[in-house]
Design a protein around this motif. Sequence first.
Motif, mmCIF file in Angstrom:
data_model
loop_
_atom_site.group_PDB
_atom_site.id
_atom_site.type_symbol
_atom_site.label_atom_id
_atom_site.label_comp_id
_atom_site.label_asym_id
_atom_site.label_seq_id
_atom_site.Cartn_x
_atom_site.Cartn_y
_atom_site.Cartn_z
ATOM 1 N N LEU A 1 1.873 9.418 -5.936
ATOM 2 C CA LEU A 1 2.276 10.773 -5.558
ATOM 3 C C LEU A 1 3.358 11.279 -6.495
ATOM 4 C CD1 LEU A 1 2.268 13.165 -3.518
ATOM 5 C CD2 LEU A 1 4.035 11.909 -2.246
ATOM 6 N N GLN A 2 4.364 10.448 -6.749
ATOM 7 C CA GLN A 2 5.494 10.866 -7.574
ATOM 8 C C GLN A 2 5.129 10.983 -9.050
ATOM 9 O OE1 GLN A 2 8.477 7.914 -6.633
ATOM 10 N NE2 GLN A 2 9.162 8.998 -4.798
ATOM 11 N N GLU A 3 4.342 10.048 -9.552
ATOM 12 C CA GLU A 3 4.054 10.016 -10.981
ATOM 13 C C GLU A 3 2.896 10.926 -11.381
ATOM 14 O OE1 GLU A 3 4.173 6.313 -13.164
ATOM 15 O OE2 GLU A 3 4.907 5.272 -11.383
ATOM 16 N N TYR A 4 1.882 11.026 -10.520
ATOM 17 C CA TYR A 4 0.667 11.728 -10.916
ATOM 18 C C TYR A 4 0.289 12.895 -10.009
ATOM 19 C CZ TYR A 4 0.451 7.189 -13.178
ATOM 20 O OH TYR A 4 0.769 6.058 -13.883
ATOM 21 N N GLY A 5 1.078 13.143 -8.949
ATOM 22 C CA GLY A 5 0.774 14.247 -8.056
ATOM 23 C C GLY A 5 -0.525 14.047 -7.294
ATOM 24 N N VAL A 6 -0.813 12.802 -6.936
ATOM 25 C CA VAL A 6 -2.036 12.466 -6.205
ATOM 26 C C VAL A 6 -1.675 12.167 -4.759
ATOM 27 C CG1 VAL A 6 -3.955 10.832 -6.002
ATOM 28 C CG2 VAL A 6 -3.159 11.561 -8.274
ATOM 29 N N ALA A 7 -2.249 12.929 -3.834
ATOM 30 C CA ALA A 7 -1.994 12.692 -2.418
ATOM 31 C C ALA A 7 -2.635 11.370 -1.997
ATOM 32 C CB ALA A 7 -2.566 13.838 -1.585
ATOM 33 N N PRO A 8 -2.055 10.671 -1.019
ATOM 34 C CA PRO A 8 -2.576 9.362 -0.606
ATOM 35 C C PRO A 8 -4.068 9.348 -0.292
ATOM 36 C CG PRO A 8 -0.421 9.710 0.370
ATOM 37 C CD PRO A 8 -0.791 10.999 -0.322
ATOM 38 N N LYS A 9 -4.588 10.394 0.333
ATOM 39 C CA LYS A 9 -5.995 10.398 0.719
ATOM 40 C C LYS A 9 -6.928 10.464 -0.486
ATOM 41 C CE LYS A 9 -7.907 13.876 2.696
ATOM 42 N NZ LYS A 9 -8.204 14.936 3.669
ATOM 43 N N HIS A 10 -6.393 10.814 -1.652
ATOM 44 C CA HIS A 10 -7.221 10.896 -2.858
ATOM 45 C C HIS A 10 -6.908 9.782 -3.858
ATOM 46 C CE1 HIS A 10 -9.023 14.665 -1.651
ATOM 47 N NE2 HIS A 10 -7.826 15.160 -1.424
ATOM 48 N N LEU A 11 -6.160 8.786 -3.406
ATOM 49 C CA LEU A 11 -5.785 7.691 -4.304
ATOM 50 C C LEU A 11 -7.012 6.954 -4.822
ATOM 51 C CD1 LEU A 11 -3.797 5.834 -5.708
ATOM 52 C CD2 LEU A 11 -3.467 4.623 -3.542
ATOM 53 N N ASP A 12 -7.952 6.633 -3.941
ATOM 54 C CA ASP A 12 -9.146 5.915 -4.371
ATOM 55 C C ASP A 12 -9.958 6.731 -5.375
ATOM 56 O OD1 ASP A 12 -8.477 3.751 -2.840
ATOM 57 O OD2 ASP A 12 -10.064 4.011 -1.347
ATOM 58 N N ASP A 13 -10.013 8.050 -5.177
ATOM 59 C CA ASP A 13 -10.724 8.905 -6.130
ATOM 60 C C ASP A 13 -10.075 8.821 -7.508
ATOM 61 O OD1 ASP A 13 -12.452 9.776 -4.134
ATOM 62 O OD2 ASP A 13 -11.219 11.514 -3.652
ATOM 63 N N ASN A 14 -8.735 8.785 -7.520
ATOM 64 C CA ASN A 14 -8.035 8.709 -8.789
ATOM 65 C C ASN A 14 -8.228 7.344 -9.445
ATOM 66 O OD1 ASN A 14 -5.203 8.142 -10.377
ATOM 67 N ND2 ASN A 14 -5.862 10.278 -10.525
ATOM 68 N N LEU A 15 -8.274 6.294 -8.644
ATOM 69 C CA LEU A 15 -8.517 4.967 -9.201
ATOM 70 C C LEU A 15 -9.922 4.879 -9.791
ATOM 71 C CD1 LEU A 15 -6.817 2.612 -6.581
ATOM 72 C CD2 LEU A 15 -5.887 3.548 -8.707
ATOM 73 N N ARG A 16 -10.886 5.546 -9.152
ATOM 74 C CA ARG A 16 -12.224 5.611 -9.731
ATOM 75 C C ARG A 16 -12.170 6.285 -11.102
ATOM 76 N NH1 ARG A 16 -17.490 5.485 -8.246
ATOM 77 N NH2 ARG A 16 -16.967 5.138 -6.056
ATOM 78 N N ALA B 1 0.812 -1.207 0.000
ATOM 79 C CA ALA B 1 0.000 0.000 0.000
ATOM 80 C C ALA B 1 0.853 1.268 0.000
ATOM 81 C CB ALA B 1 -0.931 -0.002 1.214
ATOM 82 N N GLU B 2 1.886 1.282 0.826
ATOM 83 C CA GLU B 2 2.735 2.473 0.922
ATOM 84 C C GLU B 2 3.474 2.721 -0.395
ATOM 85 O OE1 GLU B 2 6.400 4.296 3.645
ATOM 86 O OE2 GLU B 2 5.282 2.527 4.321
ATOM 87 N N ALA B 3 3.938 1.665 -1.028
ATOM 88 C CA ALA B 3 4.638 1.807 -2.306
ATOM 89 C C ALA B 3 3.706 2.346 -3.382
ATOM 90 C CB ALA B 3 5.209 0.458 -2.743
ATOM 91 N N LEU B 4 2.446 1.913 -3.362
ATOM 92 C CA LEU B 4 1.476 2.407 -4.342
ATOM 93 C C LEU B 4 1.196 3.890 -4.122
ATOM 94 C CD1 LEU B 4 -0.505 1.911 -6.642
ATOM 95 C CD2 LEU B 4 -2.212 1.248 -4.919
ATOM 96 N N GLU B 5 1.024 4.274 -2.863
ATOM 97 C CA GLU B 5 0.777 5.684 -2.552
ATOM 98 C C GLU B 5 1.945 6.552 -2.996
ATOM 99 O OE1 GLU B 5 -0.003 5.729 1.609
ATOM 100 O OE2 GLU B 5 -2.065 4.974 1.401
ATOM 101 N N THR B 6 3.154 6.070 -2.760
ATOM 102 C CA THR B 6 4.351 6.812 -3.166
ATOM 103 C C THR B 6 4.432 6.930 -4.686
ATOM 104 O OG1 THR B 6 5.576 6.090 -1.208
ATOM 105 C CG2 THR B 6 6.868 6.880 -3.068
ATOM 106 N N ALA B 7 4.131 5.852 -5.382
ATOM 107 C CA ALA B 7 4.188 5.860 -6.847
ATOM 108 C C ALA B 7 3.179 6.839 -7.423
ATOM 109 C CB ALA B 7 3.922 4.449 -7.379
#
Length: 218
Positions: free
Chosen positions: A132-147, A124-130
């Motif tokens: 953040l680095q690649e798409y500028g998506v903060a961890p709390k909005h990861l699910d929104d971006n996956l949607r 999970a942490e590696a996905l959040e970091t990826a």
Amino acid sequence: MHRRNSRRRTALLLSAAIAAAPVLTACGNDAHPGAAAVVGDQRITVSQLENRVNEVRAAQRAAVADEAQYAQTVARTGSLTRDTLHGMVLERVLHQAAQDAGVTVSRKEIQRMRSGLEQQVGGAEALETAWLQEYGVAPKHLDDNLRLQLEAQKLAAKLGTDPSRPEFWKALSVASKKLDIDLNPRYGTWDVEKSSRADAKTPWVREVTAAGSEQQPT
């Protein structure tokens, strides 16, 4: 393997659509008091935009060891505010296009996609970091971006195409027109045909080049 590559292509296409832009400052009268953009009957306020940007910056700072590395990260993402607003608007455009096509995404589908990606990158942490680095998506909005990614994939499938094809972006263009998007001039304009933010060419906007940062063509 095909599904994995498809997911990554979708993410890259949507993130690439958020083009890097010059850092701008605006002067003169503000025709959109308190609003960064109006999308349909919804307002994206300046405060909401700033909060989203601050969340990314906080996550970026937490992900590096010292201030020097953080300064380098900030320099590489100098257009973060405009990129973030683009993403917030594009999210609404894509959701509208998906609704128009009868496409829905369930919470279970988001969790399935997230679990699969976590297995690929090592947790999970590696996905959040990826993200953040690649798409500028903060961890709390990861699910929104996956949607967003899932909506794009399912919309493309419904249209019998893929997110790289003109047919897909035509559907987004139709949704953009329907939503009648209006950006605050300090953040540029919305190109309906391309479903993309563009810099406004106005006499009251002054370009400021951040020292040491590289500007990319829009």
